[in-house]
Design a protein around this motif. Structure first.
Motif, PDB file in Angstrom:
ATOM      1  N   LEU A  25       0.611  -1.243  -0.547  1.00 50.61           N
ATOM      2  CA  LEU A  25       0.061  -0.237   0.091  1.00 50.61           C
ATOM      3  C   LEU A  25       0.732   1.437   0.058  1.00 50.61           C
ATOM      4  CD1 LEU A  25      -2.799   1.425   0.415  1.00 50.61           C
ATOM      5  CD2 LEU A  25      -2.107   0.719   2.686  1.00 50.61           C
ATOM      6  N   VAL A  26       0.773   2.241  -0.961  1.00 49.76           N
ATOM      7  CA  VAL A  26       2.099   3.510  -1.141  1.00 49.76           C
ATOM      8  C   VAL A  26       0.428   4.907  -1.133  1.00 49.76           C
ATOM      9  CG1 VAL A  26       2.913   5.147  -2.493  1.00 49.76           C
ATOM     10  CG2 VAL A  26       3.219   2.713  -2.908  1.00 49.76           C
ATOM     11  N   VAL A  27       1.386   5.351  -0.247  1.00 53.17           N
ATOM     12  CA  VAL A  27      -0.368   6.431   0.315  1.00 53.17           C
ATOM     13  C   VAL A  27       0.918   7.975   0.265  1.00 53.17           C
ATOM     14  CG1 VAL A  27      -0.489   7.775   2.430  1.00 53.17           C
ATOM     15  CG2 VAL A  27      -0.579   5.431   2.562  1.00 53.17           C
ATOM     16  N   ASP A  41       0.557  -2.286  -5.612  1.00 52.97           N
ATOM     17  CA  ASP A  41      -0.596  -2.668  -5.333  1.00 52.97           C
ATOM     18  C   ASP A  41      -2.266  -2.444  -4.779  1.00 52.97           C
ATOM     19  OD1 ASP A  41       0.752  -5.551  -5.692  1.00 52.97           O
ATOM     20  OD2 ASP A  41       1.584  -5.331  -3.719  1.00 52.97           O
ATOM     21  N   ARG A  42      -1.550  -0.815  -3.882  1.00 54.93           N
ATOM     22  CA  ARG A  42      -2.936  -0.080  -3.633  1.00 54.93           C
ATOM     23  C   ARG A  42      -2.148   1.173  -4.112  1.00 54.93           C
ATOM     24  NH1 ARG A  42      -6.666  -5.136   1.069  1.00 54.93           N
ATOM     25  NH2 ARG A  42      -6.165  -6.454  -0.857  1.00 54.93           N
ATOM     26  N   LEU A  43      -3.290   2.512  -3.857  1.00 52.35           N
ATOM     27  CA  LEU A  43      -3.044   3.035  -3.673  1.00 52.35           C
ATOM     28  C   LEU A  43      -3.442   4.293  -2.316  1.00 52.35           C
ATOM     29  CD1 LEU A  43      -0.734   5.755  -4.886  1.00 52.35           C
ATOM     30  CD2 LEU A  43      -2.175   5.998  -6.550  1.00 52.35           C
ATOM     31  N   VAL A  44      -2.767   5.482  -1.787  1.00 56.95           N
ATOM     32  CA  VAL A  44      -4.464   6.113  -1.531  1.00 56.95           C
ATOM     33  C   VAL A  44      -3.208   7.896  -2.257  1.00 56.95           C
ATOM     34  CG1 VAL A  44      -4.716   7.369   1.129  1.00 56.95           C
ATOM     35  CG2 VAL A  44      -4.150   4.412   0.541  1.00 56.95           C
ATOM     36  N   ILE A  45      -4.737   8.628  -2.673  1.00 55.57           N
ATOM     37  CA  ILE A  45      -4.442   9.574  -2.393  1.00 55.57           C
ATOM     38  C   ILE A  45      -4.373  10.893  -1.388  1.00 55.57           C
ATOM     39  CG2 ILE A  45      -4.404  12.036  -4.055  1.00 55.57           C
ATOM     40  CD1 ILE A  45      -4.291   9.415  -6.476  1.00 55.57           C
ATOM     41  N   ALA A  46      -3.784  11.327  -0.890  1.00 60.93           N
ATOM     42  CA  ALA A  46      -4.025  12.302   0.115  1.00 60.93           C
ATOM     43  C   ALA A  46      -3.002  13.691   0.034  1.00 60.93           C
ATOM     44  CB  ALA A  46      -3.822  11.982   1.780  1.00 60.93           C
ATOM     45  N   THR A  47      -3.362  14.822  -1.077  1.00 60.69           N
ATOM     46  CA  THR A  47      -2.098  15.287  -1.437  1.00 60.69           C
ATOM     47  C   THR A  47      -3.273  16.985  -1.156  1.00 60.69           C
ATOM     48  OG1 THR A  47      -3.347  14.893  -3.521  1.00 60.69           O
ATOM     49  CG2 THR A  47      -1.489  14.716  -3.162  1.00 60.69           C
ATOM     50  N   GLY A  48      -4.193  16.726  -0.201  1.00 58.04           N
ATOM     51  CA  GLY A  48      -3.552  18.099   0.658  1.00 58.04           C
ATOM     52  C   GLY A  48      -4.431  19.425  -0.287  1.00 58.04           C
ATOM     53  N   ALA A  49      -4.314  20.237   0.170  1.00 58.93           N
ATOM     54  CA  ALA A  49      -5.151  21.572  -0.304  1.00 58.93           C
ATOM     55  C   ALA A  49      -3.708  22.453  -0.706  1.00 58.93           C
ATOM     56  CB  ALA A  49      -6.802  22.480   0.250  1.00 58.93           C
ATOM     57  N   TRP A 100      -7.485   4.835  -3.754  1.00 53.33           N
ATOM     58  CA  TRP A 100      -8.844   6.155  -2.674  1.00 53.33           C
ATOM     59  C   TRP A 100      -7.995   6.851  -3.014  1.00 53.33           C
ATOM     60  CZ3 TRP A 100      -7.386   0.294  -2.171  1.00 53.33           C
ATOM     61  CH2 TRP A 100      -8.022  -0.672  -1.856  1.00 53.33           C
ATOM     62  N   ALA A 101      -8.758   7.716  -2.532  1.00 50.37           N
ATOM     63  CA  ALA A 101      -8.444   9.213  -1.863  1.00 50.37           C
ATOM     64  C   ALA A 101      -9.443   9.791  -1.378  1.00 50.37           C
ATOM     65  CB  ALA A 101      -8.475  10.370  -3.572  1.00 50.37           C
ATOM     66  N   GLY A 102      -8.792  10.881  -0.196  1.00 47.63           N
ATOM     67  CA  GLY A 102      -8.642  11.382   1.354  1.00 47.63           C
ATOM     68  C   GLY A 102      -8.889  13.063   1.495  1.00 47.63           C
ATOM     69  N   GLY A 103      -9.885  13.239   2.546  1.00 48.88           N
ATOM     70  CA  GLY A 103      -8.903  14.948   2.551  1.00 48.88           C
ATOM     71  C   GLY A 103      -9.517  15.733   1.845  1.00 48.88           C
ATOM     72  N   ASP A 104      -8.262  16.758   2.052  1.00 50.43           N
ATOM     73  CA  ASP A 104      -8.363  18.276   1.487  1.00 50.43           C
ATOM     74  C   ASP A 104      -8.201  18.167   0.490  1.00 50.43           C
ATOM     75  OD1 ASP A 104      -8.863  19.211   4.288  1.00 50.43           O
ATOM     76  OD2 ASP A 104      -7.102  20.049   3.773  1.00 50.43           O
ATOM     77  N   CYS A 105      -8.326  17.025  -0.864  1.00 52.34           N
ATOM     78  CA  CYS A 105      -7.945  16.900  -2.267  1.00 52.34           C
ATOM     79  C   CYS A 105      -9.005  15.907  -2.217  1.00 52.34           C
ATOM     80  CB  CYS A 105      -6.660  16.189  -2.157  1.00 52.34           C
ATOM     81  SG  CYS A 105      -7.005  14.415  -1.841  1.00 52.34           S
ATOM     82  N   VAL A 106     -10.736  15.824  -2.178  1.00 51.14           N
ATOM     83  CA  VAL A 106     -11.501  15.326  -2.841  1.00 51.14           C
ATOM     84  C   VAL A 106     -12.842  16.163  -2.624  1.00 51.14           C
ATOM     85  CG1 VAL A 106     -10.949  12.866  -2.224  1.00 51.14           C
ATOM     86  CG2 VAL A 106     -12.270  13.975  -0.464  1.00 51.14           C
ATOM     87  N   GLU A 107     -13.793  15.714  -3.524  1.00 48.14           N
ATOM     88  CA  GLU A 107     -15.513  16.705  -3.472  1.00 48.14           C
ATOM     89  C   GLU A 107     -15.377  15.443  -2.737  1.00 48.14           C
ATOM     90  OE1 GLU A 107     -16.723  18.232  -6.928  1.00 48.14           O
ATOM     91  OE2 GLU A 107     -14.801  18.901  -7.660  1.00 48.14           O
TER      92      GLU A 107
END
Length: 467
Positions: free
Chosen positions: A13-15, A117-125, A292-299
């Motif tokens: 898992l890469v974050v 294998d699994r990626l999380v995008i949490a790049t914020g604002a 997956w994606a979460g935090g300030d970078c998502v709607e």
């Protein structure tokens, strides 16, 4: 799923992003899967992880002594829990087809690819930096990360002058203006709107402006900034609008933030009308089962309007992270949406809102009744009772609660939670009048201010109904 990322065939898992959403996801996934079952690699371009960006104004203002108090979990603590956390490392590319990310060491420039294998995008604002002459000059600061906060404090320590101009009067602008007042600065706030806090209706924002002026802050409304003039030394010296110029030894950009999705856009991932990544209920990026994606970078979905909205708040980011970590770790969880609750303060004035403003309701075609009431925080005869203004919107015909705004002193802000629960439950204002809320003279009048507003809204809805 093909196990292509981790060592010895272990899934990886890469974050991307080491703050609230990213590290909450990594930590939750680690709780569910042992290191031998799931390798977790997290990239963070800054010096800090898992911190409260909301606390930066209080650090700058002196209420919080230092950045350590704003950090929930240090990099060392994450590593002790089996997360390969790589600080000062910026992800510069996502190869979706090849399931890998390209990262660059900030200090050396060295680049490398890491499979996942699994990626999380949490790049914020990122703070909004308008394309204006002088916006990148020394002495001009945006405030979004702890690194930004430290850079601002370093500037304050080196600056002899005591004149500060804050551009913008949203949450960050208002809170930074107060912080600089606490530090003894002469503060001017230049706002393009008619009133501060555009998250409120203008009539409620007017109460905030009066409180700011009472602190000694100079408020400039309906002003469009055109330039940030610099001196011979290249540092900012003023903020110029179409009509005037305001001397400045320091400028804070409090215009707001935008989702940091440039990396995701370049990878071809879907973004919405507000620029944020689009996800499903499991916080999975739409059309991509292992991202997956979460935090300030998502709607997120607004449960009142039924439309996607951009709401960058730490509360949501932490919930997103828990949901993502559960799903990425092999479990199941969902994030249904928000009702748009937020709370802030200016000195002892508490400011809160949830649901829709009038212009939000107008935009989605909802017909509504609006009422405003004046009440007190405690029983009127009890010492310390202070005035409170509550504005409430109810749908015409049905009486469904649409939104609440509250401005007052002690005890005002958290009352918005009553309305947040009512919105989530889709209560009508008439149903709200029967809520069994706690009462004692030190805490509330017999009729809580929120219920007084609900009673008035109920009466207005009934008047508008056909006989």
């Amino acid at each position: 799923m093909t196990k292509s990322g981790g060592r010895d065939g272990t899934e990886r898992l890469v974050v991307i992003g080491g703050d609230a959403a990213g590290m909450s996801a990594a930590s939750q996934a680690r709780r569910l899967r042992k290191p031998g079952e799931l390798e977790i690699v997290a990239f963070e371009r800054g010096h800090f992880t898992s911190y409260s960006a909301c606390g930066i104004p209080y650090w700058v203002g002196g209420e919080v002594s230092g950045p350590d108090e704003l950090i929930a979990r240090t990099p060392e603590e994450h590593r002790e829990r089996g997360i390969d956390l790589r600080l000062r490392t910026e992800v510069t590319g996502i190869d979706v087809a090849g399931q890998r990310v390209r990262a660059r060491a900030v200090d050396t420039g060295a680049e490398s690819w890491t499979p996942y294998d699994r990626l999380v995008i949490a790049t914020g604002a990122r703070p909004v930096r308008p394309d204006l002459p002088g916006v990148d000059a020394p002495g001009v600061h945006g405030v979004q990360t702890l690194d930004d906060g430290q850079a601002l404090l370093d500037t304050l320590a080196r600056t002899d002058g005591r004149r500060a101009v804050v551009v913008g009067a949203g949450y960050i602008g208002v809170e930074m203006a107060e912080a600089l007042i606490h530090r003894g600065y002469e503060v001017t706030v230049v706002n393009r709107g008619s009133e501060p806090m555009a998250t409120l209706d203008p009539d409620m924002g007017r109460l905030v402006r009066r409180a700011m002026e009472g602190l000694g802050i100079t408020m400039v409304s309906d002003a469009e900034v055109t330039e940030l003039p610099t001196g011979d030394d290249g540092r900012v010296r003023a903020v110029r609008t179409k009509d005037a110029e305001y001397p400045a030894d320091l400028v804070i950009l409090g215009i707001g933030v935008r989702p940091e999705t440039s990396l995701a856009r370049s990878a071809g991932l879907p973004v919405g009308a507000h620029g944020g990544l689009l996800t499903d209920l499991a916080m999975r990026v739409r059309g991509h089962r292992n991202i997956w994606a979460g935090g300030d970078c998502v709607e997120v979905l607004n449960l009142v309007s039924g439309q996607e909205q951009y709401v960058p708040l730490g509360t949501h980011a932490n919930k997103h992270g828990q949901v993502i970590g559960t799903n990425a770790g092999g479990g199941y969880a969902t994030f249904p949406g928000v009702v748009g609750t937020a709370v802030s303060k200016v000195c002892d004035l508490e400011i809160a809102r949830t649901g829709l403003r009038e212009k939000d309701a107008d935009r989605v075609g909802l017909r509504y009744e609006a009422v405003t009431i004046e009440s007190t925080s405690r029983a009127g005869y009890y010492p310390g009772a202070s005035p409170m203004t509550v504005k409430m919107l109810a749908e015409r015909g049905t009486g469904r609660l649409l939104g609440v705004q509250i401005v007052g002193r002690e005890g005002a802000g958290k009352r918005v939670d009553i309305a947040a629960v009512a919105l989530t439950a889709r209560l009508t204002v008439e149903q709200m009048t029967a809520l069994d809320l706690g009462y004692a003279p030190p805490f509330s009048p017999v009729w809580d201010p929120v219920l007084v507003a609900a009673r008035k809204a109920t009466a207005k809805v009934r008047q508008g109904q056909p006989g």
